[in-house]
Design an enzyme around this catalytic site. Structure first.
Site, PDB file in Angstrom:
ATOM      1  N   CYS A  75      23.097 -57.131 -67.170  1.00 46.84           N
ATOM      2  CA  CYS A  75      21.959 -57.815 -66.317  1.00 46.84           C
ATOM      3  C   CYS A  75      20.581 -58.219 -66.570  1.00 46.84           C
ATOM      4  O   CYS A  75      19.980 -56.476 -66.735  1.00 46.84           O
ATOM      5  CB  CYS A  75      22.410 -57.724 -65.179  1.00 46.84           C
ATOM      6  SG  CYS A  75      21.133 -57.971 -63.561  1.00 46.84           S
ATOM      7  N   CYS A  78      18.300 -57.311 -64.034  1.00 48.41           N
ATOM      8  CA  CYS A  78      18.442 -56.193 -63.634  1.00 48.41           C
ATOM      9  C   CYS A  78      17.947 -55.011 -63.795  1.00 48.41           C
ATOM     10  O   CYS A  78      16.883 -54.224 -63.598  1.00 48.41           O
ATOM     11  CB  CYS A  78      19.828 -55.123 -63.630  1.00 48.41           C
ATOM     12  SG  CYS A  78      21.145 -56.049 -62.352  1.00 48.41           S
TER      13      CYS A  78
END
Length: 152
Positions: A75, A78
């Site tokens: 991600c 993230c």
């Protein structure tokens, strides 16, 4: 989404585990590595959750408020949010802790807390969810969120 997370977890485990040959299936599996001793959230600003018991011990039973960062290695947002969140928590000098939960390793926790997208940050106090957000935030928004969680 939870089904996709669970399906991805099952597929990942199935693909990563090698098939055994006749001789290797006869050998007992190697002993699991001992889990490193856990430290309370007060000693470290952030920590990585090892398993469900570790989550219960260090997050649910914590005397401090804990921000739980549900993330994944793949991600991109993230990877941006994580350091920002750690910086915002470090400013609070031990009044709040941060738990990092990789959703691919701990799908059960992601499903239990209704995580359907990453990054998701859940604020917990006394074992109860008190606030949460999904997505990326700038440093000022994170500072405000952390201060709200600790009650300032």
């Amino acid at each position: 989404m939870a089904h996709r997370l669970l399906a991805r977890r099952i597929w990942t485990v199935a693909v990563k585990e090698p098939r055994c040959s006749a001789s290797s299936c006869l050998r007992p599996p190697p002993a699991a590595a001992p889990r490193p001793p856990t430290s309370s959230p007060r000693r470290g600003v952030s920590f990585t959750v090892q398993d469900h018991d570790d989550f219960t011990e260090r997050v649910v039973n914590s005397e401090l408020p804990v921000l739980v960062d549900f993330h994944a290695q793949w991600c991109g947002p993230c990877k941006i949010l994580g350091p920002r969140l750690e910086k915002a928590i470090a400013k609070q000098k031990g009044r709040v802790a941060m738990a990092k939960v990789d959703i691919d390793e701990h799908t059960d926790l992601a499903i239990e807390y209704g995580v359907s997208a990453v990054p998701t940050v859940i604020a917990m106090r006394g074992g109860d969810v008190v606030d949460q957000f999904v997505g990326i935030k700038d440093e000022d928004q994170l500072d405000s969120f952390v201060q709200k969680v600790i009650g300032q």
